[in-house]
Enzyme design. Structure first.
Site, PDB file in Angstrom:
ATOM      1  N   TYR A  26       0.887  -1.397   0.110  1.00 45.12           N
ATOM      2  CA  TYR A  26       0.012  -0.019   0.156  1.00 45.12           C
ATOM      3  C   TYR A  26       0.850   1.296   0.042  1.00 45.12           C
ATOM      4  O   TYR A  26       0.253   2.496   0.136  1.00 45.12           O
ATOM      5  CB  TYR A  26      -0.694  -0.092   1.247  1.00 45.12           C
ATOM      6  CG  TYR A  26      -1.942  -0.672   1.185  1.00 45.12           C
ATOM      7  CD1 TYR A  26      -2.269  -1.724   0.167  1.00 45.12           C
ATOM      8  CD2 TYR A  26      -3.049  -0.768   2.126  1.00 45.12           C
ATOM      9  CE1 TYR A  26      -3.361  -2.459  -0.224  1.00 45.12           C
ATOM     10  CE2 TYR A  26      -4.178  -1.559   1.999  1.00 45.12           C
ATOM     11  CZ  TYR A  26      -4.498  -2.345   0.879  1.00 45.12           C
ATOM     12  OH  TYR A  26      -5.562  -3.247   0.683  1.00 45.12           O
ATOM     13  N   LYS A  82       4.602 -14.009   5.517  1.00 47.89           N
ATOM     14  CA  LYS A  82       4.615 -14.920   4.595  1.00 47.89           C
ATOM     15  C   LYS A  82       6.193 -14.865   4.147  1.00 47.89           C
ATOM     16  O   LYS A  82       6.558 -14.870   2.945  1.00 47.89           O
ATOM     17  CB  LYS A  82       3.784 -14.511   3.302  1.00 47.89           C
ATOM     18  CG  LYS A  82       3.753 -15.672   2.416  1.00 47.89           C
ATOM     19  CD  LYS A  82       2.829 -17.018   2.819  1.00 47.89           C
ATOM     20  CE  LYS A  82       3.024 -18.058   1.736  1.00 47.89           C
ATOM     21  NZ  LYS A  82       2.749 -19.238   2.207  1.00 47.89           N
ATOM     22  N   ASP A 128      -1.135 -17.442   5.175  1.00 46.63           N
ATOM     23  CA  ASP A 128      -1.980 -18.288   4.477  1.00 46.63           C
ATOM     24  C   ASP A 128      -2.582 -19.649   5.593  1.00 46.63           C
ATOM     25  O   ASP A 128      -3.976 -19.659   5.644  1.00 46.63           O
ATOM     26  CB  ASP A 128      -1.687 -18.964   3.124  1.00 46.63           C
ATOM     27  CG  ASP A 128      -0.226 -19.697   3.522  1.00 46.63           C
ATOM     28  OD1 ASP A 128       0.491 -19.390   4.607  1.00 46.63           O
ATOM     29  OD2 ASP A 128       0.319 -20.282   2.447  1.00 46.63           O
ATOM     30  N   ASP A 145      -5.386  -5.724   6.395  1.00 41.75           N
ATOM     31  CA  ASP A 145      -6.728  -5.148   5.530  1.00 41.75           C
ATOM     32  C   ASP A 145      -7.354  -6.666   5.452  1.00 41.75           C
ATOM     33  O   ASP A 145      -8.486  -6.556   5.846  1.00 41.75           O
ATOM     34  CB  ASP A 145      -6.317  -4.398   4.490  1.00 41.75           C
ATOM     35  CG  ASP A 145      -7.496  -3.774   3.981  1.00 41.75           C
ATOM     36  OD1 ASP A 145      -8.275  -3.549   4.776  1.00 41.75           O
ATOM     37  OD2 ASP A 145      -7.187  -3.162   2.880  1.00 41.75           O
ATOM     38  N   ASP A 190     -10.666  -8.335   7.631  1.00 37.50           N
ATOM     39  CA  ASP A 190     -12.097  -8.423   6.887  1.00 37.50           C
ATOM     40  C   ASP A 190     -12.627  -9.741   6.986  1.00 37.50           C
ATOM     41  O   ASP A 190     -13.631 -10.056   7.193  1.00 37.50           O
ATOM     42  CB  ASP A 190     -12.007  -7.933   5.369  1.00 37.50           C
ATOM     43  CG  ASP A 190     -12.062  -6.501   5.296  1.00 37.50           C
ATOM     44  OD1 ASP A 190     -11.679  -5.773   6.162  1.00 37.50           O
ATOM     45  OD2 ASP A 190     -12.633  -6.063   4.127  1.00 37.50           O
TER      46      ASP A 190
HETATM   47  N1  GGG Z   1     -13.532   3.121   6.207  1.00 38.28           N
HETATM   48  C1  GGG Z   1     -12.563   2.896   5.462  1.00 38.28           C
HETATM   49  C2  GGG Z   1     -12.782   2.644   3.888  1.00 38.28           C
HETATM   50  O1  GGG Z   1     -13.203   3.433   3.161  1.00 38.28           O
HETATM   51  N2  GGG Z   1     -12.377   1.244   3.648  1.00 38.28           N
HETATM   52  C3  GGG Z   1     -12.256   0.699   2.516  1.00 38.28           C
HETATM   53  C4  GGG Z   1     -10.826   0.503   1.986  1.00 38.28           C
HETATM   54  O2  GGG Z   1     -10.715   0.400   0.854  1.00 38.28           O
HETATM   55  N3  GGG Z   1      -9.864   0.378   2.982  1.00 38.28           N
HETATM   56  C5  GGG Z   1      -8.459   0.284   2.656  1.00 38.28           C
HETATM   57  C6  GGG Z   1      -7.752   0.023   3.747  1.00 38.28           C
HETATM   58  O3  GGG Z   1      -8.462   0.261   4.896  1.00 38.28           O
HETATM   59  O4  GGG Z   1      -6.470   0.425   3.640  1.00 38.28           O
END
Ligand code: GGG
Length: 327
Positions: free
Chosen positions: A120, A168, A200, A224, A228
Site C-alpha cells: 500500500y 509470509k 495463509d 486489511d 475483513d
Molecule cells: N472506512 C474505510 C474505508 O473506506 N475502507 C475501504 C478500503 O478500501 N480500505 C482500505 C484500507 O483500509 O487500507
C-alpha cells in the site's frame, strides 16, 4: 479544554454512519468541536481532487479525525489521511458480541496492522500495454516501530500475554523476512512472548479455531484482508471499528467501505462507526465515556433494534437512537 474533531464523511454509507456517530458523541455533552471536511469520489468529480489540501490540513491539525469511507478514490483519500495524522499502526478489534449471529462466537481478536508501507506504499507503475508493477516496501524502522507499539499494547493490558506475528517470509524472504525479523527482534528484546504464523495458514486456523489467537501483528495488506475475514467470523463488516494511531494524532474509521449496494437507503449498520467514535473518545482520555458507548452498543446488539445485516429490520436512525437512549 476543547478538542477539535475533524469529521470527514466521504462517500456512500459514510454519509449515513458518520452522522450517527456524531449524534452519539454530541449526546455525551463533552467539550468537542466538530469541523467538517470533504473528501472522496464526489469531491473528485466536482473539483478534480479526491482529498483537497484543506481537508488534509484539517486532519493534520485536529486533535483527532473521524472518517467514513471512500470508494474508487480510497487510495487517494485513506492513505494520505493516514499520512496526515502520521499513523504507523491501524488497530482493528474483531470481537463477537452476544446476540449477534456470528459464525465463530468465541472470536475476540485485535489486529495491529502496519499502516505505512507494504504493497500500500503507492509505488505502482504501468511499464507497457501488457505490464504493470508494484514495488513492495518494507523497512526495519517501520517494522520495529509497529513492534514497539505492540509490546506496549500487550504490556499495558491485563488481557493480553503476547502476540502472533503473521507473515509470509517463507516466500517473500526479503520483505516479509525483514518485517518478521524487525517485529520478533523488538519483542525478544522486550521479553514479550510471540508466535509466528504464516499468513495463509492463519487464514485457515482463525476460521477453524479463532480462540488460539489474540493480538495479531501483520503487514499492511495482510492486516486489511485478514481483519475483513475476521469480520466474517463475528457477524459482518458493519461491526468492526478501527483506529489509525500516530505519535501525536489519530484517525478513526469503520473497517467497512462505502457499501454502494445499500448507500442512500438509510439502512447501514452504524455500529462500526460508533465503536470507532468510542475508540476516539478513549484516545482523547474520555475512557469512561468510551466504555459507556461500548456498553450501550453491546446492549443494543444483544436486544435490538438491529439493522438488516444483523437480521433485524431497524434503519440506521432507529438503531442509533436506541444506542443514544441507553447511554
Ligand atoms: N472506512 C474505510 C474505508 O473506506 N475502507 C475501504 C478500503 O478500501 N480500505 C482500505 C484500507 O483500509 O487500507
Amino acid at each position: 479544554m476543547t478538542h477539535q474533531i475533524a469529521v470527514i464523511e466521504g462517500d456512500g454509507i459514510g454519509q449515513e454512519v458518520i452522522p450517527a456517530a456524531i449524534e452519539v458523541l454530541e449526546s455525551l455533552d463533552l467539550d468537542l468541536e466538530f469541523v467538517d471536511g470533504e473528501a472522496g469520489d464526489a469531491v473528485k468529480a466536482d473539483t478534480g481532487e479526491a482529498l483537497p489540501q484543506e481537508t488534509y490540513d484539517l486532519a493534520a491539525d485536529a486533535d483527532a479525525t473521524l472518517f467514513g469511507a471512500a470508494g474508487e478514490t480510497a487510495a487517494d483519500v485513506i492513505l494520505p489521511l493516514r499520512d496526515a495524522v502520521d499513523s504507523f499502526v491501524n488497530i482493528r478489534p474483531a470481537k463477537a458480541y452476544p446476540g449477534v449471529d456470528a459464525v465463530r462466537p468465541e472470536t475476540d481478536l485485535v489486529f495491529l496492522r502496519e499502516n505505512t508501507e507494504g504493497v500500500y506504499s503507492g509505488h505502482e507503475d504501468d511499464l507497457s500495454d501488457d505490464l504493470s508493477t508494484l514495488t513492495r516496501v518494507v523497512t526495519t524502522s517501520a517494522s520495529e516501530k509497529l513492534a514497539a507499539f505492540a509490546c506496549d499494547y500487550v504490556e499495558d493490558s491485563d488481557d493480553h500475554d503476547g502476540f502472533s506475528v503473521v507473515h509470509k517470509a517463507n516466500v517473500m524472504r526479503k520483505t516479509d523476512g525483514r518485517f518478521r525479523d524487525g517485529v520478533v527482534g523488538v519483542a525478544d528484546e522486550r521479553g514479550v512472548e510471540t508466535d509466528e504464523v504464516l499468513m495463509d495458514a492463519f487464514a485457515t486456523h482463525v476460521c477453524l479455531d479463532p480462540e488460539q489467537f489474540d493480538v495479531v501483528v501483520c503487514p499492511n495488506l495482510a492486516g486489511d484482508v485478514l481483519s475483513d475475514l475476521a469480520a466474517g467470523l463475528v457477524g459482518g463488516l458493519g461491526l468492526l471499528p478501527s483506529a489509525n494511531i500516530g505519535d501525536d494524532n489519530a484517525l478513526f474509521e469503520p473497517v467497512h467501505g462505502t457499501a454502494p449496494d445499500i448507500a442512500g437507503e438509510g439502512i447501514a449498520n452504524p455500529t462500526a462507526t460508533i465503536l470507532s467514535a468510542a475508540m476516539l473518545l478513549d484516545h482523547l482520555g474520555y475512557s469512561e465515556e468510551s466504555q459507556r458507548v461500548e456498553t450501550a452498543v453491546e446492549s443494543v446488539l444483544a436486544e435490538g433494534p438491529r439493522t438488516g445485516d444483523l437480521g433485524g429490520n431497524a434503519d440506521t436512525d432507529e438503531m442509533t437512537a436506541a444506542i443514544v437512549d441507553r447511554l
